[in-house]
Design an enzyme around this catalytic site. Structure first.
Site, PDB file in Angstrom:
ATOM      1  N   ARG A   1       0.796  -1.219   0.000  1.00 50.38           N
ATOM      2  CA  ARG A   1       0.000   0.000   0.000  1.00 50.38           C
ATOM      3  C   ARG A   1       0.839   1.285   0.000  1.00 50.38           C
ATOM      4  O   ARG A   1       0.610   2.186  -0.806  1.00 50.38           O
ATOM      5  CB  ARG A   1      -0.910   0.059   1.236  1.00 50.38           C
ATOM      6  CG  ARG A   1      -2.214  -0.666   1.088  1.00 50.38           C
ATOM      7  CD  ARG A   1      -2.593  -1.275   2.404  1.00 50.38           C
ATOM      8  NE  ARG A   1      -1.641  -2.322   2.696  1.00 50.38           N
ATOM      9  CZ  ARG A   1      -1.767  -3.584   2.255  1.00 50.38           C
ATOM     10  NH1 ARG A   1      -2.826  -3.926   1.587  1.00 50.38           N
ATOM     11  NH2 ARG A   1      -0.833  -4.498   2.511  1.00 50.38           N
ATOM     12  N   THR A   2       1.779   1.361   0.922  1.00 50.31           N
ATOM     13  CA  THR A   2       2.470   2.644   1.098  1.00 50.31           C
ATOM     14  C   THR A   2       3.259   3.002  -0.157  1.00 50.31           C
ATOM     15  O   THR A   2       3.124   4.110  -0.705  1.00 50.31           O
ATOM     16  CB  THR A   2       3.393   2.575   2.331  1.00 50.31           C
ATOM     17  OG1 THR A   2       2.621   2.113   3.434  1.00 50.31           O
ATOM     18  CG2 THR A   2       3.973   3.941   2.658  1.00 50.31           C
TER      19      THR A   2
ATOM     20  N   LYS B   1      25.682  -4.018  -0.992  1.00 54.36           N
ATOM     21  CA  LYS B   1      27.155  -3.954  -1.025  1.00 54.36           C
ATOM     22  C   LYS B   1      27.695  -3.295   0.234  1.00 54.36           C
ATOM     23  O   LYS B   1      28.884  -3.090   0.380  1.00 54.36           O
ATOM     24  CB  LYS B   1      27.617  -3.128  -2.228  1.00 54.36           C
ATOM     25  CG  LYS B   1      27.172  -3.658  -3.566  1.00 54.36           C
ATOM     26  CD  LYS B   1      27.644  -2.694  -4.660  1.00 54.36           C
ATOM     27  CE  LYS B   1      26.763  -2.785  -5.878  1.00 54.36           C
ATOM     28  NZ  LYS B   1      26.859  -1.579  -6.715  1.00 54.36           N
TER      29      LYS B   1
ATOM     30  N   ARG C   1      11.045   3.714   3.634  1.00 52.84           N
ATOM     31  CA  ARG C   1      10.631   2.724   4.646  1.00 52.84           C
ATOM     32  C   ARG C   1      11.870   1.934   5.037  1.00 52.84           C
ATOM     33  O   ARG C   1      12.687   1.575   4.184  1.00 52.84           O
ATOM     34  CB  ARG C   1       9.561   1.790   4.104  1.00 52.84           C
ATOM     35  CG  ARG C   1       9.323   0.617   5.032  1.00 52.84           C
ATOM     36  CD  ARG C   1       8.118  -0.189   4.672  1.00 52.84           C
ATOM     37  NE  ARG C   1       6.897   0.540   4.962  1.00 52.84           N
ATOM     38  CZ  ARG C   1       5.683  -0.001   4.884  1.00 52.84           C
ATOM     39  NH1 ARG C   1       5.545  -1.268   4.520  1.00 52.84           N
ATOM     40  NH2 ARG C   1       4.614   0.701   5.162  1.00 52.84           N
TER      41      ARG C   1
ATOM     42  N   HIS D   1       4.412   5.736  11.557  1.00 53.65           N
ATOM     43  CA  HIS D   1       3.975   5.621  10.153  1.00 53.65           C
ATOM     44  C   HIS D   1       2.973   6.768   9.942  1.00 53.65           C
ATOM     45  O   HIS D   1       1.771   6.553   9.865  1.00 53.65           O
ATOM     46  CB  HIS D   1       3.326   4.251   9.952  1.00 53.65           C
ATOM     47  CG  HIS D   1       3.107   3.857   8.520  1.00 53.65           C
ATOM     48  ND1 HIS D   1       3.245   4.726   7.449  1.00 53.65           N
ATOM     49  CD2 HIS D   1       2.740   2.657   7.975  1.00 53.65           C
ATOM     50  CE1 HIS D   1       2.980   4.077   6.325  1.00 53.65           C
ATOM     51  NE2 HIS D   1       2.670   2.831   6.616  1.00 53.65           N
TER      52      HIS D   1
HETATM   53  N1   CP Z   1      -0.523  -0.069   5.713  1.00 51.40           N
HETATM   54  C1   CP Z   1       0.697  -0.320   5.209  1.00 51.40           C
HETATM   55  O1   CP Z   1       1.697   0.302   5.602  1.00 51.40           O
HETATM   56  O2   CP Z   1       0.734  -1.292   4.260  1.00 51.40           O
HETATM   57  P1   CP Z   1       2.031  -1.761   3.461  1.00 51.40           P
HETATM   58  O3   CP Z   1       2.938  -2.429   4.449  1.00 51.40           O
HETATM   59  O4   CP Z   1       1.526  -2.685   2.402  1.00 51.40           O
HETATM   60  O5   CP Z   1       2.687  -0.538   2.879  1.00 51.40           O
END
Ligand code: CP
Length: 490
Positions: A68-69, A97, A118, A146
């Site tokens: 999603r993100t 590396k 991320r 998040h």
């Molecule tokens: N909600 C969320 O962060 O989903 P993903 O891990 O798929 O990005």
């Protein structure tokens, strides 16, 4: 010459980097995108594209799996008419590396205008921001935060006509390991909601998050047992101590005398077991299904989940009118379009300044080289990543209690708190448990000090205990109390 971060660049690492007005602006613009670029069949879906970001590039830098993100950020940038470059698999990037995050960020910031990152380490996004001249958005860092998921969560609640003030929100599952929960509870607290924790056993909110809710966001803990509360839920609710003034979710003033235990639940926020952050692989875990939702107190509760789900939210709920989690995921596109637009200043507004409402507290920062003294207490913090050892510092906010009697050090990267430490003078070779020497927030003075995690470390480094410094760890004497008030933040 090494590329440096630009102090004027706005980053979104924590939900608390956004003021209430910022969040209102993001939602206003997200609503406008949904109206201007509609899908004729689905009101929560962006159905067309614009060209307003045609001169801009988004870099998505993902060191952990995501559906999603990453894809909603990329879709958002493409819907804005911009371009996207992606590093979605650390195994195929130069991280494999041994390249540090700090170096990767300095390089990639030349290839793009905005970056979403991320990372499995708490605090990694803040480290990235330290090295980036372009805006960095935290797409999830370890179990820290998040923030853009929280924007989607709040936006979903507003679309369901839920007003956070006076709202009662149950949060279920892995409250300790779930970064979405940490950003979400700060936002709920800021906007005056009551939080009803329903953790899996041993997965309660981390102590430092609970402390911040109380100390920074004006929450109080109310016993669930008062009035015959449900014994299956956690013993405490988190409620606002006083009425909040925010306009975004304005409702009637909260009635502190009302019995939150009796109040119906307005939203249930379900999270999965974050197995990647725990040693234990199989845990008893709460399951939300139709039977659970049949209880009268959930009759009007929207059911949210950041997804992915892995069994804790039964698929039979999908057809229930209260299920909003797929809509919540769809809002990732308009909400992230709005955030990108604001950070790039392409929608007539800019996020370069706080525009009012909540403003993150400012604390003095104690900063010493990585090789010296106390390290962050959180072993998953980015400061403990060997690849970043040359790029991080031992950096802590110095945070005093309201009465100035106790101090703690909060890691600038992951925001975990160290409550015990000793302060040593390089010149005089003594150390003290008293925080007073730290409170002279002057860089030159800091250079003469070293903070150690404990007396043993200080003794091992050749320091001796200062006579008469037998006070409790983190305590401050009278002089410290006076000075602490002068930089207590806004
Ligand atoms: N909600 C969320 O962060 O989903 P993903 O891990 O798929 O990005």
């Amino acid at each position: 010459m090494a590329q440096k971060a630009n102090p004027a660049t706005r980053h979104v690492i924590s939900i608390n980097d956004l003021s209430d007005k910022d969040i209102e602006s993001i939602f206003e613009i997200a609503r406008a995108f949904l109206k201007e670029l509609p899908d004729p069949h689905f009101p929560y879906r962006i159905g067309r594209s614009s060209k307003i970001a045609s001169n801009f590039i988004l870099a998505s830098l993902f060191f952990e799996p995501s559906t999603r993100t990453r894809l909603s950020f990329e879709s958002a940038m493409l819907r804005l008419g911009g371009e996207v470059i992606t590093s979605a698999d650390p195994a195929t990037s130069s991280a494999a590396k041994g390249e540090s995050l700090a170096d990767s960020v300095r390089v990639i910031s030349n290839y793009a205008d905005i970056m979403v990152i991320r990372h499995p380490r708490d605090g990694a996004a803040r480290l990235a921001a330290d090295y980036s001249p372009i805006p960095v958005i935290n797409g999830g860092d370890g179990s820290h935060e998040h923030p853009t998921q929280t924007l989607c969560d709040l936006f979903t609640l507003t679309k369901k006509n839920k007003q956070l003030k006076n709202l009662k929100v149950a949060i279920s599952g892995d409250l300790r390991g779930s970064r979405t929960i940490h950003s979400f509870v700060y936002a709920l607290a800021r906007f005056g909601a009551t939080i009803m924790p329903m953790p899996a056993k041993g997965m309660e909110l981390p102590a430092h998050v609970g402390e911040r809710l109380r100390e920074e966001f004006g929450c109080q803990m109310v016993s669930a047992q008062k009035g015959g509360g449900d014994p299956s839920i956690d013993a405490l609710y988190v409620t606002p101590k006083e009425p909040h003034q925010q306009s975004l979710f304005a409702g009637a003033e909260i009635n502190l005398d009302s019995d939150v235990v009796e109040q119906k639940v307005d939203a249930v926020y379900v999270t999965r077991f974050q197995k990647e952050r725990w040693q234990e692989k199989d845990q008893p875990y709460p399951k939300i299904d139709r039977k659970f939702l049949n209880e009268p107190k959930y009759s009007e509760a929207s059911v949210l989940h950041p997804l992915p789900r892995v069994g804790e939210l039964d698929v039979s709920v999908d057809t229930d009118r209260r299920a909003v989690y797929f809509e919540q995921a769809a809002y990732g596109v308009p909400v992230r379009m709005a955030l990108i637009s604001l950070l790039l200043g392409i929608k007539g507004k800019s996020l370069h300044k706080f525009q009012g409402g909540f403003e993150r507290k400012k604390y003095p920062v104690y900063d010493q080289p990585r090789s010296v003294g106390i390290h962050c207490v959180n072993t998953n913090c980015i400061v403990h990543d060997p690849m970043e050892a040359q790029y991080v510092r031992n950096k802590f906010y110095i945070i005093g209690s309201d009465d100035g009697s106790r101090y703690k050090l909060r890691c600038v990267y992951c925001e975990s708190d160290a409550r015990r430490f000793v302060v040593a003078s390089k010149k005089n070779k003594w150390f003290t448990k008293n925080a007073t020497p730290l409170l002279r927030s002057d860089d030159q003075h800091f250079k003469e000090l070293v903070v150690f995690a404990n007396e043993t470390d200080a003794l091992a480094n050749g320091f001796h205990s200062r006579r008469g410094s037998g006070e409790s760890p983190g305590a401050a004497q009278e002089g410290g109390k006076r000075r602490a008030k002068s930089h207590g933040g806004s």
